[in-house]
Design a protein around this motif. Sequence first.
Motif, PDB file in Angstrom:
ATOM      1  N   SER A  14       0.804  -1.221   0.000  1.00 49.39           N
ATOM      2  CA  SER A  14       0.000   0.000   0.000  1.00 49.39           C
ATOM      3  C   SER A  14       0.841   1.278   0.000  1.00 49.39           C
ATOM      4  O   SER A  14       0.273   2.378  -0.052  1.00 49.39           O
ATOM      5  N   ILE A  15       2.165   1.153   0.035  1.00 44.48           N
ATOM      6  CA  ILE A  15       3.010   2.348   0.045  1.00 44.48           C
ATOM      7  C   ILE A  15       2.854   3.110  -1.272  1.00 44.48           C
ATOM      8  O   ILE A  15       2.695   2.514  -2.334  1.00 44.48           O
ATOM      9  N   ARG A  16       2.853   4.442  -1.163  1.00 43.16           N
ATOM     10  CA  ARG A  16       2.719   5.282  -2.349  1.00 43.16           C
ATOM     11  C   ARG A  16       3.838   6.316  -2.346  1.00 43.16           C
ATOM     12  O   ARG A  16       4.232   6.808  -1.300  1.00 43.16           O
ATOM     13  N   ALA A  17       4.316   6.647  -3.528  1.00 42.10           N
ATOM     14  CA  ALA A  17       5.374   7.658  -3.665  1.00 42.10           C
ATOM     15  C   ALA A  17       4.954   8.656  -4.735  1.00 42.10           C
ATOM     16  O   ALA A  17       4.453   8.279  -5.800  1.00 42.10           O
ATOM     17  N   TYR A  18       5.154   9.918  -4.435  1.00 41.19           N
ATOM     18  CA  TYR A  18       4.725  10.990  -5.326  1.00 41.19           C
ATOM     19  C   TYR A  18       5.901  11.872  -5.721  1.00 41.19           C
ATOM     20  O   TYR A  18       6.858  12.020  -4.962  1.00 41.19           O
ATOM     21  N   VAL A  19       5.788  12.476  -6.874  1.00 44.20           N
ATOM     22  CA  VAL A  19       6.782  13.425  -7.368  1.00 44.20           C
ATOM     23  C   VAL A  19       6.101  14.783  -7.488  1.00 44.20           C
ATOM     24  O   VAL A  19       5.063  14.911  -8.129  1.00 44.20           O
ATOM     25  N   LEU A  20       6.706  15.778  -6.838  1.00 48.46           N
ATOM     26  CA  LEU A  20       6.226  17.157  -6.917  1.00 48.46           C
ATOM     27  C   LEU A  20       7.233  17.955  -7.736  1.00 48.46           C
ATOM     28  O   LEU A  20       8.414  17.990  -7.401  1.00 48.46           O
ATOM     29  N   ILE A  21       6.771  18.583  -8.780  1.00 54.30           N
ATOM     30  CA  ILE A  21       7.649  19.403  -9.607  1.00 54.30           C
ATOM     31  C   ILE A  21       7.747  20.773  -8.952  1.00 54.30           C
ATOM     32  O   ILE A  21       6.736  21.403  -8.655  1.00 54.30           O
ATOM     33  N   ASN A  22       8.992  21.224  -8.715  1.00 56.27           N
ATOM     34  CA  ASN A  22       9.165  22.551  -8.155  1.00 56.27           C
ATOM     35  C   ASN A  22      10.150  23.355  -9.002  1.00 56.27           C
ATOM     36  O   ASN A  22      10.766  22.820  -9.921  1.00 56.27           O
ATOM     37  N   GLU A  23      10.237  24.636  -8.693  1.00 58.26           N
ATOM     38  CA  GLU A  23      11.079  25.573  -9.450  1.00 58.26           C
ATOM     39  C   GLU A  23      10.610  25.690 -10.912  1.00 58.26           C
ATOM     40  O   GLU A  23      11.411  25.922 -11.812  1.00 58.26           O
ATOM     41  N   VAL A  24       9.327  25.523 -11.152  1.00 62.56           N
ATOM     42  CA  VAL A  24       8.773  25.651 -12.498  1.00 62.56           C
ATOM     43  C   VAL A  24       8.833  27.118 -12.906  1.00 62.56           C
ATOM     44  O   VAL A  24       8.475  28.008 -12.139  1.00 62.56           O
ATOM     45  N   SER A  25       9.292  27.372 -14.112  1.00 62.30           N
ATOM     46  CA  SER A  25       9.418  28.746 -14.596  1.00 62.30           C
ATOM     47  C   SER A  25       8.045  29.409 -14.697  1.00 62.30           C
ATOM     48  O   SER A  25       7.064  28.795 -15.113  1.00 62.30           O
ATOM     49  N   THR A  26       7.988  30.681 -14.312  1.00 60.71           N
ATOM     50  CA  THR A  26       6.755  31.448 -14.453  1.00 60.71           C
ATOM     51  C   THR A  26       6.699  32.156 -15.799  1.00 60.71           C
ATOM     52  O   THR A  26       5.696  32.790 -16.118  1.00 60.71           O
ATOM     53  N   ASN A  27       7.740  32.025 -16.595  1.00 56.54           N
ATOM     54  CA  ASN A  27       7.789  32.604 -17.936  1.00 56.54           C
ATOM     55  C   ASN A  27       6.856  31.794 -18.836  1.00 56.54           C
ATOM     56  O   ASN A  27       7.033  30.581 -18.992  1.00 56.54           O
ATOM     57  N   THR A  28       5.899  32.456 -19.437  1.00 57.53           N
ATOM     58  CA  THR A  28       4.905  31.746 -20.256  1.00 57.53           C
ATOM     59  C   THR A  28       5.513  31.131 -21.515  1.00 57.53           C
ATOM     60  O   THR A  28       4.906  30.258 -22.126  1.00 57.53           O
ATOM     61  N   PHE A  29       6.711  31.564 -21.899  1.00 58.50           N
ATOM     62  CA  PHE A  29       7.365  31.014 -23.085  1.00 58.50           C
ATOM     63  C   PHE A  29       8.194  29.773 -22.776  1.00 58.50           C
ATOM     64  O   PHE A  29       8.685  29.114 -23.668  1.00 58.50           O
ATOM     65  N   VAL A  30       8.350  29.467 -21.507  1.00 53.17           N
ATOM     66  CA  VAL A  30       9.105  28.291 -21.085  1.00 53.17           C
ATOM     67  C   VAL A  30       8.126  27.320 -20.448  1.00 53.17           C
ATOM     68  O   VAL A  30       7.557  27.606 -19.410  1.00 53.17           O
ATOM     69  N   ASP A  31       7.940  26.177 -21.077  1.00 55.03           N
ATOM     70  CA  ASP A  31       6.966  25.209 -20.570  1.00 55.03           C
ATOM     71  C   ASP A  31       7.678  24.058 -19.869  1.00 55.03           C
ATOM     72  O   ASP A  31       7.709  22.929 -20.356  1.00 55.03           O
ATOM     73  N   ASP A  32       8.272  24.356 -18.698  1.00 54.72           N
ATOM     74  CA  ASP A  32       8.975  23.339 -17.910  1.00 54.72           C
ATOM     75  C   ASP A  32       8.047  22.194 -17.539  1.00 54.72           C
ATOM     76  O   ASP A  32       8.434  21.035 -17.570  1.00 54.72           O
ATOM     77  N   MET A  33       6.857  22.534 -17.146  1.00 54.22           N
ATOM     78  CA  MET A  33       5.904  21.533 -16.670  1.00 54.22           C
ATOM     79  C   MET A  33       5.614  20.505 -17.765  1.00 54.22           C
ATOM     80  O   MET A  33       5.673  19.302 -17.517  1.00 54.22           O
ATOM     81  N   LYS A  34       5.330  20.966 -18.939  1.00 47.26           N
ATOM     82  CA  LYS A  34       5.028  20.060 -20.065  1.00 47.26           C
ATOM     83  C   LYS A  34       6.244  19.195 -20.390  1.00 47.26           C
ATOM     84  O   LYS A  34       6.112  17.988 -20.608  1.00 47.26           O
ATOM     85  N   ALA A  35       7.420  19.815 -20.403  1.00 49.95           N
ATOM     86  CA  ALA A  35       8.640  19.071 -20.718  1.00 49.95           C
ATOM     87  C   ALA A  35       8.878  17.964 -19.693  1.00 49.95           C
ATOM     88  O   ALA A  35       9.205  16.829 -20.048  1.00 49.95           O
ATOM     89  N   PHE A  36       8.711  18.277 -18.411  1.00 53.04           N
ATOM     90  CA  PHE A  36       8.917  17.265 -17.381  1.00 53.04           C
ATOM     91  C   PHE A  36       7.849  16.183 -17.449  1.00 53.04           C
ATOM     92  O   PHE A  36       8.153  15.001 -17.295  1.00 53.04           O
ATOM     93  N   GLN A  37       6.603  16.576 -17.666  1.00 48.55           N
ATOM     94  CA  GLN A  37       5.530  15.580 -17.767  1.00 48.55           C
ATOM     95  C   GLN A  37       5.815  14.606 -18.907  1.00 48.55           C
ATOM     96  O   GLN A  37       5.645  13.398 -18.745  1.00 48.55           O
ATOM     97  N   ASP A  38       6.249  15.132 -20.043  1.00 43.02           N
ATOM     98  CA  ASP A  38       6.581  14.268 -21.177  1.00 43.02           C
ATOM     99  C   ASP A  38       7.720  13.311 -20.810  1.00 43.02           C
ATOM    100  O   ASP A  38       7.666  12.120 -21.105  1.00 43.02           O
ATOM    101  N   TYR A  39       8.754  13.850 -20.156  1.00 40.02           N
ATOM    102  CA  TYR A  39       9.889  13.023 -19.731  1.00 40.02           C
ATOM    103  C   TYR A  39       9.429  11.952 -18.746  1.00 40.02           C
ATOM    104  O   TYR A  39       9.773  10.780 -18.880  1.00 40.02           O
ATOM    105  N   PHE A  40       8.657  12.357 -17.760  1.00 40.17           N
ATOM    106  CA  PHE A  40       8.201  11.435 -16.720  1.00 40.17           C
ATOM    107  C   PHE A  40       7.362  10.311 -17.310  1.00 40.17           C
ATOM    108  O   PHE A  40       7.562   9.143 -16.977  1.00 40.17           O
ATOM    109  N   HIS A  41       6.431  10.646 -18.177  1.00 41.78           N
ATOM    110  CA  HIS A  41       5.524   9.636 -18.741  1.00 41.78           C
ATOM    111  C   HIS A  41       6.206   8.750 -19.783  1.00 41.78           C
ATOM    112  O   HIS A  41       5.712   7.664 -20.076  1.00 41.78           O
TER     113      HIS A  41
END
Length: 94
Positions: A14-41
């Motif tokens: 039943s143990i669960r482990a989660y990944v929290l993305i931090n230090e995501v750029s607030t610059n709308t031209f840099v999509d860190d979140m999408k890049a990491f999600q693609d890498y992770f998946h």
Amino acid sequence: MNVLIGYAKEINESIRAYVLINEVSTNTFVDDMKAFQDYFHSGEYEHLQLMKSKISHRRIYKKVGGGHSIDDVGTDAKAEAELEELYKEVFNDV
């Protein structure tokens, strides 16, 4: 980390482990979140779950230290909203 969680699941399924993305750029031209999600998946992380919440790179976080909160050092509505979403996700208050 994925391998270690895999070993731990052999003992406690039943143990669960989660990944929290931090230090995501607030610059709308840099999509860190999408890049990491693609890498992770695209990787082999079957024992880790990516959280929906994220913590962006914000100046107010650098001001906080020594056991203080963002409320103690100023106001930043976006930072407060990020932390509220994280709280809700962690404590299943969504």
